[in-house]
Design a protein around this motif. Sequence first.
Motif, mmCIF file in Angstrom:
data_model
loop_
_atom_site.group_PDB
_atom_site.id
_atom_site.type_symbol
_atom_site.label_atom_id
_atom_site.label_comp_id
_atom_site.label_asym_id
_atom_site.label_seq_id
_atom_site.Cartn_x
_atom_site.Cartn_y
_atom_site.Cartn_z
ATOM 1 N N ALA A 148 -11.694 41.487 -1.051
ATOM 2 C CA ALA A 148 -10.464 42.235 -1.362
ATOM 3 C C ALA A 148 -10.340 43.506 -0.540
ATOM 4 O O ALA A 148 -9.711 44.479 -0.968
ATOM 5 C CB ALA A 148 -10.387 42.561 -2.849
ATOM 6 N N GLN A 149 -10.935 43.516 0.656
ATOM 7 C CA GLN A 149 -10.776 44.654 1.558
ATOM 8 C C GLN A 149 -10.511 44.141 2.965
ATOM 9 O O GLN A 149 -10.772 42.972 3.284
ATOM 10 C CB GLN A 149 -12.017 45.560 1.568
ATOM 11 N N ALA A 150 -9.992 45.039 3.795
ATOM 12 C CA ALA A 150 -9.753 44.735 5.205
ATOM 13 C C ALA A 150 -9.995 46.004 6.019
ATOM 14 O O ALA A 150 -9.695 47.114 5.566
ATOM 15 C CB ALA A 150 -8.342 44.213 5.423
ATOM 16 N N TYR A 151 -10.587 45.827 7.230
ATOM 17 C CA TYR A 151 -10.871 46.968 8.095
ATOM 18 C C TYR A 151 -9.922 46.907 9.292
ATOM 19 O O TYR A 151 -9.783 45.863 9.947
ATOM 20 C CB TYR A 151 -12.314 46.940 8.597
ATOM 21 N N VAL A 152 -9.289 48.043 9.588
ATOM 22 C CA VAL A 152 -8.439 48.171 10.772
ATOM 23 C C VAL A 152 -9.308 48.723 11.901
ATOM 24 O O VAL A 152 -9.887 49.824 11.781
ATOM 25 C CB VAL A 152 -7.230 49.084 10.492
ATOM 26 N N ILE A 153 -9.435 48.007 13.027
ATOM 27 C CA ILE A 153 -10.330 48.361 14.127
ATOM 28 C C ILE A 153 -9.512 48.863 15.323
ATOM 29 O O ILE A 153 -8.508 48.253 15.717
ATOM 30 C CB ILE A 153 -11.182 47.143 14.549
ATOM 31 N N GLU A 154 -9.974 49.971 15.863
ATOM 32 C CA GLU A 154 -9.358 50.544 17.068
ATOM 33 C C GLU A 154 -10.388 50.489 18.208
ATOM 34 O O GLU A 154 -11.586 50.717 17.996
ATOM 35 C CB GLU A 154 -8.926 51.989 16.824
ATOM 36 N N ARG A 155 -9.879 50.201 19.401
ATOM 37 C CA ARG A 155 -10.732 50.208 20.602
ATOM 38 C C ARG A 155 -10.144 51.215 21.585
ATOM 39 O O ARG A 155 -9.004 51.061 22.045
ATOM 40 C CB ARG A 155 -10.805 48.824 21.221
ATOM 41 N N LEU A 156 -10.952 52.233 21.837
ATOM 42 C CA LEU A 156 -10.522 53.329 22.720
ATOM 43 C C LEU A 156 -9.201 53.937 22.229
ATOM 44 O O LEU A 156 -8.304 54.262 23.018
ATOM 45 C CB LEU A 156 -10.398 52.841 24.165
ATOM 46 N N GLY A 157 -9.080 54.070 20.886
ATOM 47 C CA GLY A 157 -7.944 54.733 20.279
ATOM 48 C C GLY A 157 -6.745 53.857 20.021
ATOM 49 O O GLY A 157 -5.751 54.311 19.438
ATOM 50 N N ALA A 158 -6.754 52.582 20.452
ATOM 51 C CA ALA A 158 -5.622 51.669 20.245
ATOM 52 C C ALA A 158 -6.015 50.597 19.220
ATOM 53 O O ALA A 158 -7.190 50.247 19.076
ATOM 54 C CB ALA A 158 -5.216 51.019 21.564
ATOM 55 N N TYR A 159 -5.000 50.112 18.552
ATOM 56 C CA TYR A 159 -5.267 49.068 17.555
ATOM 57 C C TYR A 159 -5.826 47.832 18.232
ATOM 58 O O TYR A 159 -5.260 47.326 19.217
ATOM 59 C CB TYR A 159 -3.976 48.707 16.800
#
Length: 322
Positions: free
Chosen positions: A30-41
């Motif tokens: 019941a969770q989700a992680y938002v990942i950024e690479r070098l500041g971008a989604y």
Amino acid sequence: MNIVGNVFLVILIILVIYIVVSCVRIVPQAQAYVIERLGAYNGTWSVGLHFKVPFIDRVARKVLLKEQVVDFAPQPVITKDNVTMRIDTVVYYQITDPKLYAYGVDNPIMAIENLTATTLRNIIGDLELDATLTSRETINTKMRATLDEATDPWGIKVNRVELKNIIPPAEIQNAMEKQMKAERERREAILRAEGEKKSSILIAEGHKESMILEAEAEKEAAILNAEAKKEATIREAEGQAEAILKVQQATADGLRAIKEAGADEAVIKLKSLEAFEKAADGRATKIIVPSEIQGLAGLVSSIKEVAVDPKPDVKAAPKLEK
């Protein structure tokens, strides 16, 4: 020199292990992680084991996907008839798109609160006080539809909106309490009147039932009385008939015995006369005697007279001359 090199090697190994471990992430249910690479989604991690590139990828936001509840403080609103009241609301929402939730709006909860207050003022402004107090379901439905449409670009779905409390001004509350008290007293009076009416009906029905039962009891008593008298009359008549039958049987037996003894006709007629004499001693007022017995009765009377006067006065018959 060897000691310094060994220490450096150990530190390097520990640092590598720490970096590798920090790159391993487990996303819970019941969770989700938002990942950024070098500041971008870069992407959204769902439930399970994931690896990120060291120093390049980072977890920008952890998003809870379960339904959440937020209780907003009472908001002042004005009705159509210019009555100011305070209303607090409860919003049930759920995040459906973690990316839009992370990048769609800054501080989503505050945004939902402000949107709720604005929507509530717009809806209540078109309603009068009485309609506001009696139209909660309508207000809830309108607010849910408006909020759900407005929060859709933020990756949020509004499931329900509930008006928790509607607090009118003090004078309105006092008037409402008086009105409710009067209504309760009116209902109480109606219920009391209905109870008294039902009680009167029940008493009347009880009295009627008592009279019916009493009349039926008297009827049954009269029927039993008449049957008892009838039975007594029948028994008395049967007794009298049986007595007459026994007397006649005894007379017949006596006559039969006389006949068997060889008595002549005169004796039989005499016995018959005695039977009529006994019958005359009863309640009968009229007795019909056969003619042959009448003659016999005269003979018996003559015999009785002779027996009473043993020396009768007999005069000699005159002598006739030749």
